[in-house]
Design a protein around this motif. Structure first.
Motif, PDB file in Angstrom:
ATOM      1  N   PHE A 176     -75.213 -10.652  64.428  1.00 25.48           N
ATOM      2  CA  PHE A 176     -75.655  -9.986  65.643  1.00 25.48           C
ATOM      3  C   PHE A 176     -74.633  -8.957  66.130  1.00 25.48           C
ATOM      4  CE2 PHE A 176     -76.830 -14.439  65.416  1.00 25.48           C
ATOM      5  CZ  PHE A 176     -78.225 -14.345  65.343  1.00 25.48           C
ATOM      6  N   GLY A 177     -75.166  -7.964  66.816  1.00 25.96           N
ATOM      7  CA  GLY A 177     -74.284  -7.004  67.468  1.00 25.96           C
ATOM      8  C   GLY A 177     -73.816  -7.563  68.794  1.00 25.96           C
TER       9      GLY A 177
ATOM     10  N   ALA B 233     -82.954  -5.207  75.541  1.00 28.45           N
ATOM     11  CA  ALA B 233     -84.255  -5.196  74.868  1.00 28.45           C
ATOM     12  C   ALA B 233     -84.203  -4.637  73.459  1.00 28.45           C
ATOM     13  CB  ALA B 233     -85.255  -4.381  75.704  1.00 28.45           C
ATOM     14  N   ASP B 234     -83.049  -4.163  73.017  1.00 31.56           N
ATOM     15  CA  ASP B 234     -82.934  -3.569  71.682  1.00 31.56           C
ATOM     16  C   ASP B 234     -82.675  -4.661  70.646  1.00 31.56           C
ATOM     17  OD1 ASP B 234     -82.443  -2.150  69.389  1.00 31.56           O
ATOM     18  OD2 ASP B 234     -80.908  -0.835  70.257  1.00 31.56           O
ATOM     19  N   SER B 235     -83.709  -5.001  69.879  1.00 24.94           N
ATOM     20  CA  SER B 235     -83.587  -6.082  68.893  1.00 24.94           C
ATOM     21  C   SER B 235     -82.694  -5.713  67.717  1.00 24.94           C
ATOM     22  CB  SER B 235     -84.979  -6.485  68.387  1.00 24.94           C
ATOM     23  OG  SER B 235     -85.615  -5.382  67.756  1.00 24.94           O
ATOM     24  N   THR B 236     -82.335  -4.434  67.565  1.00 24.35           N
ATOM     25  CA  THR B 236     -81.399  -4.050  66.507  1.00 24.35           C
ATOM     26  C   THR B 236     -79.955  -4.247  66.952  1.00 24.35           C
ATOM     27  OG1 THR B 236     -81.116  -1.702  67.119  1.00 24.35           O
ATOM     28  CG2 THR B 236     -83.051  -2.286  65.794  1.00 24.35           C
ATOM     29  N   ALA B 237     -79.759  -4.519  68.239  1.00 20.44           N
ATOM     30  CA  ALA B 237     -78.405  -4.698  68.769  1.00 20.44           C
ATOM     31  C   ALA B 237     -78.194  -6.095  69.349  1.00 20.44           C
ATOM     32  CB  ALA B 237     -78.114  -3.648  69.851  1.00 20.44           C
ATOM     33  N   THR B 238     -79.215  -6.627  70.014  1.00 17.94           N
ATOM     34  CA  THR B 238     -79.038  -7.794  70.874  1.00 17.94           C
ATOM     35  C   THR B 238     -79.921  -8.956  70.464  1.00 17.94           C
ATOM     36  OG1 THR B 238     -78.501  -6.326  72.718  1.00 17.94           O
ATOM     37  CG2 THR B 238     -79.143  -8.578  73.281  1.00 17.94           C
ATOM     38  N   ALA B 239     -79.379 -10.158  70.614  1.00 19.54           N
ATOM     39  CA  ALA B 239     -80.165 -11.386  70.436  1.00 19.54           C
ATOM     40  C   ALA B 239     -79.826 -12.338  71.568  1.00 19.54           C
ATOM     41  CB  ALA B 239     -79.859 -12.038  69.086  1.00 19.54           C
ATOM     42  N   TYR B 240     -80.838 -13.093  72.010  1.00 20.35           N
ATOM     43  CA  TYR B 240     -80.650 -14.116  73.035  1.00 20.35           C
ATOM     44  C   TYR B 240     -80.423 -15.460  72.346  1.00 20.35           C
ATOM     45  CZ  TYR B 240     -82.786 -10.821  76.395  1.00 20.35           C
ATOM     46  OH  TYR B 240     -83.078  -9.746  77.201  1.00 20.35           O
ATOM     47  N   PHE B 241     -79.243 -16.043  72.518  1.00 19.51           N
ATOM     48  CA  PHE B 241     -78.996 -17.315  71.842  1.00 19.51           C
ATOM     49  C   PHE B 241     -79.855 -18.438  72.416  1.00 19.51           C
ATOM     50  CE2 PHE B 241     -75.624 -17.243  75.147  1.00 19.51           C
ATOM     51  CZ  PHE B 241     -75.836 -18.461  75.773  1.00 19.51           C
TER      52      PHE B 241
ATOM     53  N   LEU C 152     -70.564  -9.338  66.708  1.00 13.35           N
ATOM     54  CA  LEU C 152     -69.550  -8.354  67.108  1.00 13.35           C
ATOM     55  C   LEU C 152     -69.027  -8.650  68.501  1.00 13.35           C
ATOM     56  CD1 LEU C 152     -70.989  -4.893  65.959  1.00 13.35           C
ATOM     57  CD2 LEU C 152     -68.855  -5.937  65.211  1.00 13.35           C
ATOM     58  N   VAL C 153     -69.960  -8.830  69.447  1.00 16.90           N
ATOM     59  CA  VAL C 153     -69.622  -9.050  70.858  1.00 16.90           C
ATOM     60  C   VAL C 153     -70.534 -10.135  71.399  1.00 16.90           C
ATOM     61  CG1 VAL C 153     -69.396  -7.992  73.150  1.00 16.90           C
ATOM     62  CG2 VAL C 153     -69.065  -6.585  71.095  1.00 16.90           C
ATOM     63  N   ARG C 154     -70.002 -10.969  72.262  1.00 21.42           N
ATOM     64  CA  ARG C 154     -70.859 -11.926  72.938  1.00 21.42           C
ATOM     65  C   ARG C 154     -70.468 -12.016  74.407  1.00 21.42           C
ATOM     66  NH1 ARG C 154     -69.546 -18.310  72.653  1.00 21.42           N
ATOM     67  NH2 ARG C 154     -67.276 -18.263  72.691  1.00 21.42           N
ATOM     68  N   GLN C 155     -71.447 -12.338  75.237  1.00 18.69           N
ATOM     69  CA  GLN C 155     -71.228 -12.567  76.659  1.00 18.69           C
ATOM     70  C   GLN C 155     -71.148 -14.064  76.888  1.00 18.69           C
ATOM     71  OE1 GLN C 155     -74.307 -10.992  79.190  1.00 18.69           O
ATOM     72  NE2 GLN C 155     -73.290 -11.580  81.091  1.00 18.69           N
ATOM     73  N   CYS C 156     -70.107 -14.494  77.588  1.00 21.03           N
ATOM     74  CA  CYS C 156     -69.915 -15.928  77.796  1.00 21.03           C
ATOM     75  C   CYS C 156     -68.995 -16.144  78.984  1.00 21.03           C
ATOM     76  CB  CYS C 156     -69.334 -16.587  76.543  1.00 21.03           C
ATOM     77  SG  CYS C 156     -67.715 -15.948  76.066  1.00 21.03           S
TER      78      CYS C 156
ATOM     79  N   CYS D 136     -72.922  -1.872  69.364  1.00 23.23           N
ATOM     80  CA  CYS D 136     -73.638  -3.020  68.804  1.00 23.23           C
ATOM     81  C   CYS D 136     -74.934  -2.662  68.085  1.00 23.23           C
ATOM     82  CB  CYS D 136     -73.949  -4.025  69.923  1.00 23.23           C
ATOM     83  SG  CYS D 136     -72.470  -4.746  70.672  1.00 23.23           S
ATOM     84  N   LYS D 137     -75.421  -1.456  68.291  1.00 25.82           N
ATOM     85  CA  LYS D 137     -76.712  -1.073  67.728  1.00 25.82           C
ATOM     86  C   LYS D 137     -76.671  -1.068  66.199  1.00 25.82           C
ATOM     87  CE  LYS D 137     -80.378   2.381  68.228  1.00 25.82           C
ATOM     88  NZ  LYS D 137     -81.354   1.379  68.715  1.00 25.82           N
TER      89      LYS D 137
END
Length: 516
Positions: free
Chosen positions: A271-272, A321-329, A354-358, A252-253
């Motif tokens: 987003f990654g 914590a990696d803003s180049t990979a992850t975003a908090y919806f 690319l990927v999401r947690q749900c 995701c990075k």
């Protein structure tokens, strides 16, 4: 060119969405079941098509069968079950009293078939009564007031412990094994093992309801984007036990992109990895961290204070914590047209993650997505772990027998109905949900179907987290929100309270514990 294709996909997705719509007293001994023909057939797919793992926990009876209580006839009495308010999913649908129109809802129809099977077996009318506020408060008022309105209570697992502590629930282990077979596959065996205390168990999760399955936290990924970017196959990593926090991070990075060009990262971008700050707690469980464990006397104790907890949190935060990979919806500006969960669905269906947690429930909502997607387990912390773990939602409902019942319903009868609904839940309702819906309609490839087996075989209920001793369930929230490992100070702030709560928990059950 890529922007044109992306916009076209978004328009096609919109068209598809618009067109689809979206302490016990019973001692009566049952005799061996001579067979039961009450089950109506449901659209069941051959197990060999979808189940790759022998002994998979979501399939089959594993040598167990329902043992009906001989001669039990409730004379068409009403059997009320108190259920939680809807949380997006409709809990009362598990106990449908009519079929769906033109067979449009396979889950509702299966739930109806289950109720009919029970009525034919024990001549009882099951009614789901939705709580108007808190299940715990309404159940407690009813039980302590000796009203006997409800014969079973279905309550979120993080709340029901407080109800049991007040002596308002029956000990399920006191029933004869023929009345409730707690080792049967229609009860979640991880829950039975992890949530008992001193050999006692006052509530249980299993196939009585499918809502717990809807709430399990998983990953959904966009196959088309993975192909477009030439990314490694995550299914292979899962099979090779290489699916780790670092592996997900690497994939995701670099894929957070200001898609709409407004100079800020918001819900209109790419987003990654798309998740929420509080979801770090699911990663802690998937990384093998335990909030509480149990000693040789089956009594809980805190288990977080060790180097492994710090290590797993550090690994998880590298991704979170990696803003180049992850975003908090849940950090996005709220759009009045969408809930944050609907916004996350929209982002994923428009090929912008690319990927999401749900939860599994959210994946079901994206079934009409144009682009192909896959389903993945949450990763392990590292390759030394070797086992996957999945925590269920805090809203997962556990079922219990109230300690006061109206005279028309004996404790033995309540136990028999709980058992039968759980058995039919596995043989009728679970088949429709797991085989027909999840594997037949939601999952789009054999690999995803196999991943579902991996996910549900690795369910984990943590007695510390489920009981939320002293707020222990939220001890990682600050680290997730601030993207900084503050566990040591956060844990120190609640440790004494959490330990005191565990002591109170054990003391409250001292008269029941360590059964002979």
């Amino acid at each position: 060119m890529r922007s044109y294709v992306r916009i076209l996909c978004m328009l096609l997705a919109l068209v598809m969405v618009l067109s689809c719509g979206l302490v016990a007293c019973g001692n009566k001994k049952p005799k061996e079941n001579e067979g039961n023909d009450n089950e109506e057939p449901t659209e069941e797919l051959p197990p060999e098509e979808y189940t790759k793992i022998p002994g998979h926990t979501m399939k089959g009876m594993h040598g167990y069968k329902l043992e009906p209580v001989e001669g039990l006839n409730l004379n068409n009495a009403d059997f009320n079950i108190l259920v939680p308010q809807d949380s997006g999913w409709v809990v009362s649908r598990d106990f449908a009293t009519e079929r769906s129109e033109k067979g449009a809802d396979v889950i509702q129809d299966a739930a109806y078939n289950r109720v009919v099977a029970l009525k034919d077996l024990y001549h009882v009318n099951v009614k789901a009564i939705t709580a108007t506020s808190s299940v715990v408060n309404e159940a407690k008022t009813d039980i302590e007031g000796q009203l006997g309105t409800y014969s079973l209570v279905l309550c979120p697992v993080t709340d029901i412990g407080s109800l049991s502590l007040d002596g308002n629930l029956c000990d399920l282990t006191e029933f004869d094994e023929e009345e409730i077979q707690l080792n049967a596959p229609w009860y979640n065996q991880n829950f039975v093992s992890n949530m008992s205390i001193g050999g006692r168990l006052f509530y249980v999760i299993g196939d009585f309801s499918i809502i717990d399955n809807e709430g399990i936290s998983v990953l959904q990924y966009n196959l088309d984007l993975f192909d477009e970017y030439g990314l490694d196959n995550p299914y292979t990593m899962v099979h090779n036990k290489k699916w780790t926090f670092d592996a997900l991070h690497k994939l995701c990075k670099g894929y957070v992109n200001d898609f709409d060009g407004n100079g800020t990262i918001d819900q209109y971008d790419e987003f990654g990895f798309l998740t929420a700050a509080s979801n770090i707690l699911f990663f802690m469980t998937s990384g093998g961290v335990r909030y509480a464990e149990k000693d040789g006397d089956d009594l809980p104790y805190l288990a977080l204070s060790n180097s492994r907890t710090i290590e797993v949190l550090d690994k998880g935060l590298k991704l979170f914590a990696d803003s180049t990979a992850t975003a908090y919806f849940d950090d996005f500006k709220k759009d009045p047209a969408f809930t944050i969960y609907e916004a996350a669905n929209k982002i994923f269906m428009e090929n912008r993650a690319l990927v999401r947690q749900c939860s599994m429930y959210r994946i079901t909502q994206t079934r009409s997505m144009v682009s192909d997607f896959g389903i993945l387990p949450l990763p392990m912390a590292d390759t030394d772990q070797q086992e996957y773990y999945h925590m269920y939602s805090f809203a997962s409902p556990a079922v219990a027998i109230p300690s006061y019942l109206k005279k028309e319903i004996s404790y033995s009868a309540a136990a028999a109905v709980l058992e039968a609904l759980s058995y039919y839940g596995r043989s009728i309702l679970l088949t429709a949900y797991y085989d027909v819906v999840l594997k037949g309609r939601v999952a789009r490839d054999d690999d995803s179907r196999e991943m579902l087996d991996v996910i549900f075989d690795s369910s984990y209920f943590d007695i510390g987290c489920c009981n939320n001793f002293g707020g222990i369930s939220y001890v990682f929230n600050s680290s997730g929100a601030n993207k900084l490992n503050t566990f040591s100070s956060d844990y120190a702030a609640i440790k004494d309270v959490a330990e005191a709560k565990i002591e109170d928990y054990i003391d409250n059950w001292s008269k029941f514990l360590l059964k002979a």
